[in-house]
Motif scaffolding. Structure first.
Motif, PDB file in Angstrom:
ATOM      1  N   MET A 144      57.411  46.538  36.414  1.00 51.66           N
ATOM      2  CA  MET A 144      56.160  47.221  36.960  1.00 51.66           C
ATOM      3  C   MET A 144      55.170  46.377  36.822  1.00 51.66           C
ATOM      4  O   MET A 144      54.048  46.322  37.680  1.00 51.66           O
ATOM      5  CB  MET A 144      55.966  48.294  36.087  1.00 51.66           C
ATOM      6  N   GLY A 145      55.016  45.309  35.633  1.00 48.23           N
ATOM      7  CA  GLY A 145      53.964  44.519  35.479  1.00 48.23           C
ATOM      8  C   GLY A 145      53.919  43.294  36.640  1.00 48.23           C
ATOM      9  O   GLY A 145      52.892  43.116  37.337  1.00 48.23           O
ATOM     10  N   LEU A 146      54.993  43.024  37.164  1.00 54.33           N
ATOM     11  CA  LEU A 146      55.236  42.061  38.382  1.00 54.33           C
ATOM     12  C   LEU A 146      54.732  42.660  39.672  1.00 54.33           C
ATOM     13  O   LEU A 146      53.889  42.247  40.530  1.00 54.33           O
ATOM     14  CB  LEU A 146      56.585  41.578  38.610  1.00 54.33           C
ATOM     15  N   LEU A 147      55.128  43.982  39.955  1.00 56.94           N
ATOM     16  CA  LEU A 147      54.408  45.007  40.832  1.00 56.94           C
ATOM     17  C   LEU A 147      53.058  44.823  41.015  1.00 56.94           C
ATOM     18  O   LEU A 147      52.492  44.753  42.026  1.00 56.94           O
ATOM     19  CB  LEU A 147      55.385  46.323  41.211  1.00 56.94           C
TER      20      LEU A 147
ATOM     21  N   MET B 220      47.108  40.904  43.775  1.00 59.05           N
ATOM     22  CA  MET B 220      47.198  39.646  44.664  1.00 59.05           C
ATOM     23  C   MET B 220      46.872  40.058  46.147  1.00 59.05           C
ATOM     24  O   MET B 220      46.197  39.648  46.834  1.00 59.05           O
ATOM     25  CB  MET B 220      48.754  38.889  44.792  1.00 59.05           C
ATOM     26  N   LEU B 221      47.625  41.233  46.629  1.00 61.86           N
ATOM     27  CA  LEU B 221      47.508  41.649  48.008  1.00 61.86           C
ATOM     28  C   LEU B 221      45.872  42.107  48.007  1.00 61.86           C
ATOM     29  O   LEU B 221      45.378  41.778  49.330  1.00 61.86           O
ATOM     30  CB  LEU B 221      48.256  43.000  48.296  1.00 61.86           C
ATOM     31  N   ALA B 222      45.171  42.752  46.872  1.00 59.62           N
ATOM     32  CA  ALA B 222      43.834  43.009  47.063  1.00 59.62           C
ATOM     33  C   ALA B 222      42.966  41.898  47.066  1.00 59.62           C
ATOM     34  O   ALA B 222      41.808  42.082  47.719  1.00 59.62           O
ATOM     35  CB  ALA B 222      43.472  43.882  45.946  1.00 59.62           C
ATOM     36  N   GLY B 223      43.479  40.686  46.543  1.00 61.45           N
ATOM     37  CA  GLY B 223      42.665  39.529  46.737  1.00 61.45           C
ATOM     38  C   GLY B 223      42.729  38.561  47.903  1.00 61.45           C
ATOM     39  O   GLY B 223      42.440  37.708  48.031  1.00 61.45           O
ATOM     40  N   GLY B 224      43.770  39.134  48.879  1.00 66.80           N
ATOM     41  CA  GLY B 224      44.262  38.391  50.103  1.00 66.80           C
ATOM     42  C   GLY B 224      45.038  37.482  49.960  1.00 66.80           C
ATOM     43  O   GLY B 224      45.267  36.601  50.635  1.00 66.80           O
ATOM     44  N   TYR B 225      45.961  37.436  48.780  1.00 65.20           N
ATOM     45  CA  TYR B 225      46.979  36.494  48.729  1.00 65.20           C
ATOM     46  C   TYR B 225      48.358  37.032  48.729  1.00 65.20           C
ATOM     47  O   TYR B 225      48.607  38.346  48.888  1.00 65.20           O
ATOM     48  CB  TYR B 225      46.853  35.869  47.265  1.00 65.20           C
ATOM     49  N   ASN B 226      49.037  36.002  49.472  1.00 62.19           N
ATOM     50  CA  ASN B 226      50.553  36.661  49.617  1.00 62.19           C
ATOM     51  C   ASN B 226      51.737  36.618  48.141  1.00 62.19           C
ATOM     52  O   ASN B 226      51.851  35.356  47.623  1.00 62.19           O
ATOM     53  CB  ASN B 226      51.386  35.554  50.488  1.00 62.19           C
ATOM     54  N   PRO B 227      51.812  37.676  47.673  1.00 59.07           N
ATOM     55  CA  PRO B 227      52.496  37.667  46.452  1.00 59.07           C
ATOM     56  C   PRO B 227      53.942  37.029  46.503  1.00 59.07           C
ATOM     57  O   PRO B 227      54.311  36.534  45.631  1.00 59.07           O
ATOM     58  CB  PRO B 227      52.503  39.094  45.986  1.00 59.07           C
ATOM     59  N   VAL B 228      54.640  37.148  47.756  1.00 56.47           N
ATOM     60  CA  VAL B 228      55.853  36.666  47.780  1.00 56.47           C
ATOM     61  C   VAL B 228      55.848  35.197  47.566  1.00 56.47           C
ATOM     62  O   VAL B 228      56.746  34.374  47.050  1.00 56.47           O
ATOM     63  CB  VAL B 228      56.587  37.101  49.215  1.00 56.47           C
ATOM     64  N   THR B 229      54.827  34.513  48.369  1.00 60.73           N
ATOM     65  CA  THR B 229      54.656  33.011  48.535  1.00 60.73           C
ATOM     66  C   THR B 229      54.143  32.695  47.190  1.00 60.73           C
ATOM     67  O   THR B 229      54.720  31.728  46.387  1.00 60.73           O
ATOM     68  CB  THR B 229      53.435  32.772  49.382  1.00 60.73           C
TER      69      THR B 229
ATOM     70  N   VAL C 186      46.764  38.644  34.171  1.00 60.56           N
ATOM     71  CA  VAL C 186      46.707  39.992  34.383  1.00 60.56           C
ATOM     72  C   VAL C 186      48.174  40.670  34.542  1.00 60.56           C
ATOM     73  O   VAL C 186      48.473  41.843  33.991  1.00 60.56           O
ATOM     74  CB  VAL C 186      46.399  40.197  36.029  1.00 60.56           C
ATOM     75  N   VAL C 187      49.125  39.998  35.201  1.00 59.14           N
ATOM     76  CA  VAL C 187      50.609  40.413  34.957  1.00 59.14           C
ATOM     77  C   VAL C 187      51.075  40.404  33.529  1.00 59.14           C
ATOM     78  O   VAL C 187      51.773  41.550  33.227  1.00 59.14           O
ATOM     79  CB  VAL C 187      51.789  39.370  35.809  1.00 59.14           C
ATOM     80  N   ILE C 188      50.813  39.422  32.815  1.00 52.83           N
ATOM     81  CA  ILE C 188      51.236  39.684  31.426  1.00 52.83           C
ATOM     82  C   ILE C 188      50.457  40.718  30.649  1.00 52.83           C
ATOM     83  O   ILE C 188      51.194  41.756  29.898  1.00 52.83           O
ATOM     84  CB  ILE C 188      51.056  38.298  30.431  1.00 52.83           C
ATOM     85  N   GLY C 189      49.245  41.152  30.757  1.00 53.46           N
ATOM     86  CA  GLY C 189      48.535  42.162  30.304  1.00 53.46           C
ATOM     87  C   GLY C 189      49.447  43.482  30.840  1.00 53.46           C
ATOM     88  O   GLY C 189      49.308  44.492  30.105  1.00 53.46           O
ATOM     89  N   SER C 190      49.543  43.572  32.124  1.00 51.50           N
ATOM     90  CA  SER C 190      50.156  44.849  32.631  1.00 51.50           C
ATOM     91  C   SER C 190      51.392  45.244  32.052  1.00 51.50           C
ATOM     92  O   SER C 190      51.622  46.214  31.757  1.00 51.50           O
ATOM     93  CB  SER C 190      50.035  44.697  34.125  1.00 51.50           C
TER      94      SER C 190
END
Length: 358
Positions: free
Chosen positions: A22-25, A31-40, A326-330
Motif C-alpha cells: 500500500m505504501g508503494l501504491l 508520482m502520477l499526481a506530480g507528472g512522473y511515471n511510477p513504473v519507470t 513519502v513511500v517510507i512514511g506511508s
C-alpha cells in the motif's frame, strides 16, 4: 511447505507485507499526481540497487547500520521502553571508535576489537543514562533520549574539535589501518564498494538479540518487566536494574552501528551540523519489523534498498528522491493504521475463516 504457507497467511505476516504494498501504491499515486511515471521510477530504483556489483555492495553498506539501530529500538520496545535516542547512541559509538582508531597505534588484532568495544560501550552508557533517569527519578525516557540526542551531537563535535580535528578540515584525522574493518578483496569483487566486517557482525547481533531475549533468564526478566513491572517486582525481580540494563543493551546495538560506519565505511568522523538520521530510521525499521530480530533485518533490507535506490529514481526517471521518504512514511502510516490494512485484507480473512469453519 504447509507450515510455511500458514506462517505467511497469518495476520502478523500479512500486515507488514500489505503495508509495504500500500505504501508503494501510494507513492505511485503521488508520482502520477506530480507528472512522473511510477513504473519507470520503480524500475530505475530496482536497477540502481541490482544493476551492477558496486551499487549492490553500496546497498548492503546502507542496510548495515539500519539493522543495528532497528535492533536497538526493537530491544527497548520489547522491554517496555521507548528508545528514541538511538541517534545519540549512534553518534557516541562513532566518537568512541574514532578516538581509539586515531589516538592509539596497536596491532590489528587488538586495535580493531578495542575500537569496536569502546564504541559499543559508549553507546550503551549513553542509553543507560536515560535508563537510570527512568528507573531512579521516574523521568520519561522519550524526553531524555530526545534531549540526549542533541547533547551527543554537540559533545561529539566538541571532542572532534578539541582532540581529533585535522588542520584546515572539518573532519578528524583518518583512523589507522590497523583499526579498519574494510574487506579489501570483497570490495574489489564488488566494484570497490565499501564492504566491511560490520555487515556480518550486524547479522550476528540479530542472533544475539534473539538468544538474549528469548533463551536466557536475563531476557525473561527484561520481558517480564516490560510487560508488567508491578508483577515483576512482586516476583522478586529488580525492576530498576532491568530498565537500566535494557537501555544499556539497546545503546550497544546503536553504538555498534556508529562504530562500523567509522571503522568500515568512512575511516574518519566529520563535525556535523545535524544528526545522520540512522537512529531515527531505526524506529521505522523496528516498527515495520514487528520488534522481531528477523523482521528488523528484513525491514532494514527494504529501507536500505529504498534509500539507496532513490538516487536511481532521480537520475533514471527525474523523480525527486524525497518521493522515497513519502513511500517510507506511508508504509509506517499503514503499519500504524491497523484498521485500514485489516479492512483491505478483510476478504482474505473472510475466506480463511469460512474455510476453517467448514
Amino acid at each position: 511447505m504447509d507450515k510455511l504457507i500458514k506462517i505467511f497467511t497469518k495476520e502478523s505476516a500479512l500486515m507488514p507485507l500489505a503495508a509495504i504494498v500500500m505504501g508503494l501504491l501510494f507513492g505511485a499515486v503521488v508520482m502520477l499526481a506530480g507528472g512522473y511515471n511510477p513504473v519507470t521510477a520503480y524500475g530505475s530504483l530496482v536497477s540502481k540497487v541490482f544493476g551492477n556489483p558496486y551499487d549492490f555492495g553500496e546497498t548492503i553498506r546502507e542496510i548495515t547500520p539500519l539493522i543495528l539501530t532497528g535492533l536497538s529500538v526493537a530491544f527497548a520496545f520489547r522491554t517496555g521502553l521507548f528508545n528514541i535516542g538511538a541517534e545519540g547512541q549512534f553518534i557516541m559509538g562513532m566518537t568512541g571508535a574514532t578516538l581509539i582508531g586515531v589516538k592509539l597505534q596497536l596491532p590489528w588484532f587488538i586495535h580493531a576489537p578495542l575500537a569496536i568495544v569502546v564504541g559499543a560501550v559508549l553507546g550503551g552508557l549513553w542509553g543507560a543514562i536515560a535508563g537510570y533517569l527512568k528507573a531512579k527519578r521516574g523521568v520519561n525516557e522519550v524526553i531524555t533520549t530526545i534531549m540526549l540526542n542533541w547533547i551527543a551531537l554537540f559533545l561529539s563535535n566538541y571532542i572532534l574539535n578539541a582532540f581529533l580535528l585535522q588542520p584546515g578540515q572539518q573532519r578528524s584525522y583518518p583512523i589507522h589501518d590497523s583499526a579498519s574493518l574494510s574487506i579489501g578483496w570483497l570490495s574489489e569483487l564488488m566494484g570497490n564498494a565499501r564492504m566491511h566486517w560490520g555487515t556480518l557482525l550486524a547479522l550476528i547481533a540479530a542472533v544475539v538479540f534473539y538468544i538474549l531475549l528469548w533463551r536466557t533468564k536475563q531476557g525473561f526478566e527484561l520481558r517480564a518487566v516490560g510487560l508488567n513491572p508491578n508483577a515483576a517486582q512482586y516476583a522478586g525481580m529488580n525492576v530498576s536494574r532491568s530498565i537500566v540494563k535494557a537501555m544499556f543493551i539497546g545503546g550497544i546495538f546503536a553504538g555498534l552501528a556508529g562504530t562500523f560506519e567509522v571503522l568500515g565505511v568512512f575511516h574518519y568522523q566529520v563535525v556535523a551540523a545535524s544528526h545522520p538520521g540512522y537512529g531515527f530510521d531505526g524506529i521505522a525499521v523496528a516498527l515495520l519489523g514487528g520488534n522481531n530480530p528477523l523482521g528488523v533485518v528484513l525491514a532494514a533490507i527494504l529501507f536500505g534498498s529504498l534509500t539507496y535506490g532513490s538516487a536511481g529514481m532521480s537520475f533514471g526517471a527525474d523523480v525527486p528522491p524525497e518521493i522515497i521518504r513519502v513511500v517510507i512514511g506511508s508504509v509506517i502510516f499503514f503499519i500504524a493504521a491497523h484498521g485500514i490494512v485489516r479492512w483491505v485484507l478483510r476478504p482474505i480473512y473472510g475466506k480463511r475463516k469460512k474455510g476453517e469453519a467448514a
